[in-house]
Design a protein around this motif. Structure first.
Motif, PDB file in Angstrom:
ATOM      1  N   ARG A  10       0.827  -1.206   0.000  1.00 14.44           N
ATOM      2  CA  ARG A  10       0.000   0.000   0.000  1.00 14.44           C
ATOM      3  C   ARG A  10       0.860   1.253   0.000  1.00 14.44           C
ATOM      4  O   ARG A  10       0.461   2.276  -0.567  1.00 14.44           O
ATOM      5  N   LEU A  13       1.730   1.578  -3.574  1.00 15.69           N
ATOM      6  CA  LEU A  13       0.524   1.995  -4.291  1.00 15.69           C
ATOM      7  C   LEU A  13       0.289   3.487  -4.094  1.00 15.69           C
ATOM      8  O   LEU A  13       0.056   4.226  -5.067  1.00 15.69           O
ATOM      9  N   ASP A  14       0.353   3.921  -2.857  1.00 12.05           N
ATOM     10  CA  ASP A  14       0.066   5.336  -2.581  1.00 12.05           C
ATOM     11  C   ASP A  14       1.117   6.252  -3.199  1.00 12.05           C
ATOM     12  O   ASP A  14       0.785   7.351  -3.664  1.00 12.05           O
ATOM     13  N   LEU A  17       0.086   6.446  -6.803  1.00 18.15           N
ATOM     14  CA  LEU A  17      -1.109   7.273  -6.990  1.00 18.15           C
ATOM     15  C   LEU A  17      -0.765   8.759  -6.834  1.00 18.15           C
ATOM     16  O   LEU A  17      -1.290   9.604  -7.569  1.00 18.15           O
ATOM     17  N   ALA A  40      -1.990  -5.634  -3.973  1.00 20.87           N
ATOM     18  CA  ALA A  40      -2.814  -4.426  -3.831  1.00 20.87           C
ATOM     19  C   ALA A  40      -3.022  -3.804  -5.198  1.00 20.87           C
ATOM     20  O   ALA A  40      -2.158  -3.908  -6.084  1.00 20.87           O
ATOM     21  N   PHE A  41      -4.167  -3.156  -5.342  1.00 18.86           N
ATOM     22  CA  PHE A  41      -4.542  -2.574  -6.629  1.00 18.86           C
ATOM     23  C   PHE A  41      -5.456  -1.385  -6.393  1.00 18.86           C
ATOM     24  O   PHE A  41      -6.285  -1.400  -5.479  1.00 18.86           O
ATOM     25  N   ALA A  42      -5.321  -0.377  -7.255  1.00 18.70           N
ATOM     26  CA  ALA A  42      -6.275   0.741  -7.245  1.00 18.70           C
ATOM     27  C   ALA A  42      -6.428   1.299  -8.651  1.00 18.70           C
ATOM     28  O   ALA A  42      -5.453   1.404  -9.396  1.00 18.70           O
TER      29      ALA A  42
ATOM     30  N   LEU C   6     -12.920   5.908  -6.471  1.00 18.47           N
ATOM     31  CA  LEU C   6     -11.839   5.174  -5.804  1.00 18.47           C
ATOM     32  C   LEU C   6     -11.865   5.456  -4.304  1.00 18.47           C
ATOM     33  O   LEU C   6     -11.612   4.550  -3.494  1.00 18.47           O
ATOM     34  N   ARG C  10     -11.963   2.519  -1.588  1.00 22.72           N
ATOM     35  CA  ARG C  10     -10.965   2.331  -0.526  1.00 22.72           C
ATOM     36  C   ARG C  10     -11.613   2.405   0.848  1.00 22.72           C
ATOM     37  O   ARG C  10     -11.155   1.748   1.792  1.00 22.72           O
ATOM     38  N   LEU C  39     -11.949  -2.062  -8.936  1.00 24.31           N
ATOM     39  CA  LEU C  39     -11.612  -0.714  -8.479  1.00 24.31           C
ATOM     40  C   LEU C  39     -10.484  -0.731  -7.468  1.00 24.31           C
ATOM     41  O   LEU C  39      -9.586   0.103  -7.524  1.00 24.31           O
ATOM     42  N   ALA C  40     -10.549  -1.646  -6.512  1.00 23.84           N
ATOM     43  CA  ALA C  40      -9.530  -1.686  -5.464  1.00 23.84           C
ATOM     44  C   ALA C  40      -9.441  -3.097  -4.915  1.00 23.84           C
ATOM     45  O   ALA C  40     -10.431  -3.840  -4.905  1.00 23.84           O
ATOM     46  N   PHE C  41      -8.234  -3.446  -4.459  1.00 24.37           N
ATOM     47  CA  PHE C  41      -7.986  -4.802  -3.956  1.00 24.37           C
ATOM     48  C   PHE C  41      -6.875  -4.759  -2.937  1.00 24.37           C
ATOM     49  O   PHE C  41      -5.922  -3.983  -3.070  1.00 24.37           O
ATOM     50  N   ALA C  42      -6.991  -5.617  -1.931  1.00 25.15           N
ATOM     51  CA  ALA C  42      -5.888  -5.804  -0.986  1.00 25.15           C
ATOM     52  C   ALA C  42      -5.875  -7.243  -0.488  1.00 25.15           C
ATOM     53  O   ALA C  42      -6.924  -7.838  -0.243  1.00 25.15           O
ATOM     54  N   ARG C  43      -4.664  -7.781  -0.357  1.00 28.86           N
ATOM     55  CA  ARG C  43      -4.474  -9.110   0.249  1.00 28.86           C
ATOM     56  C   ARG C  43      -3.691  -8.940   1.541  1.00 28.86           C
ATOM     57  O   ARG C  43      -2.562  -8.461   1.519  1.00 28.86           O
TER      58      ARG C  43
END
Lengths: 138, 138, 138, 138
Positions: A10, A13-14, A17, A40-42, C6, C10, C39-43
């Protein structure tokens, strides 16, 4: 230290972004682990949806090839050594925007960015990767 | 107003079929919603069956890329920025015949046409799209 | 108000991750838009990687079926009405953990959660969905 | 007479859509030719999107099996003769809503309907098929 946690992912990711915001190009940003599996994805508001897949695929390509995707582009052209490479391994992406993440000289993950120009994608991916990479030990 | 109903989709389809009749080239015409999901489809007598998939895929590509598929062609050539793009996002089509539909400046769907030359496909897709698009608000 | 940004995605993701922390089960959490696009993902650290796909597929199934995935389970059993449903539409998931998100009575997205028991997955998905849903207007 | 034209396919489609309106259940209706290839399709406002694929798959299954899909249900149950059939031939659907179209005793196409209960799907598919079928010659 090696091995990306979700907190690391994250943070990457941030950072990506924020870079995308700075250049004013909405992006899809994906972070994968050292096995190429999504962490993680956004998708930012206004980023095209084809890039949901492309961003993840760039990150995975960087893991499988252990290289930035931009480095593959000359190798896969007609007449070049790896022509057709993009058809293998479940489908790889051979244009810029996938960047490996190394820690202490070990490949621990990768970033994939898509929705802008290839140059913008690389810039955002490098910003994301830089946030969680460490330099190769001296 | 935004959002395509089935009535809208059939109006677009019929406009496309009429254009295909006018140029004497049997066509496959597909209309998808803003998520790329099929709303209406018709294959005219004599149109090749490969184009059943191609027409739908063109429409979906226009949604995912937010662009006419004809615009992608130069970008995916050997040496160009997005070489190999067509392999991503489940398989995209990068030749003409996919056209987005906008209403009040919002992407609400897309048309995909296939079976003629790329030029003919574009002409029919644009006729279909024009039947249900609105100009960007002033 | 309808349509997930987004920021919304989140907020939902973080609500889901907090719920997963509260029950002590690391999870994969996915948020998709009204067309089923990510749109968004986290593991979370320790969550199994099969669930990367399962979480996204649950969210997409909730969009395509306009229902929580848990509601599908009885319908697809041997002898039941929709036996084999999970094989259609690109592969759907028919156990709990996919939950639609409604705003003002409109389906605007969905949450998919996977890695715990089905009961835990549902609990986390509902917490995520609740963070961004609005009640049906009176 | 045998062989479905687009005019035939649209007549079947419209008959199906009218039946769906009559029972108040929005539907996805697909018409395929004798090779299982799509001729015409419509999704009514409010019909779930999983059924875009299911409707087409039911029609194709009816062509491949030369039978209504409802007839397959008992054959594919655990312990029954064709257990697992739905996994073959690219993925078949084994619940009601796929109906063959015969003309002069020849299989010329099929209808697939999805979005309601299996019983409703069958009712709409049979209405669509009846519009373009001819009785077996005496």
């Amino acid at each position: 230290m090696p091995g990306l946690t979700l907190a690391d992912a994250r943070a990457a990711l941030d950072a990506g972004l924020a870079e995308a915001d700075a250049i004013g190009q909405p992006m899809n940003v994906a972070v994968v682990d050292d096995g190429g599996h999504l962490l993680a994805f956004a998708r930012q508001d206004g980023a095209i949806r084809a890039s949901i897949d492309i961003a993840q695929r760039k990150a995975r390509t960087s893991i499988l090839m252990e290289a930035p995707t931009a480095a593959l582009m000359p190798l896969v052209q007609p007449g070049a050594e790896l022509y057709g490479l993009e058809q293998t391994a479940g489908g790889m992406v051979v244009f810029g925007g996938g960047v490996p993440v190394h820690r202490d000289g070990v490949l621990v993950g990768a970033i994939g960015v898509s929705a802008g120009s290839a140059e913008q994608d690389v810039q955002v991916a490098e910003a994301a990767a830089a946030a969680v990479s460490t330099p190769v030990p001296a």
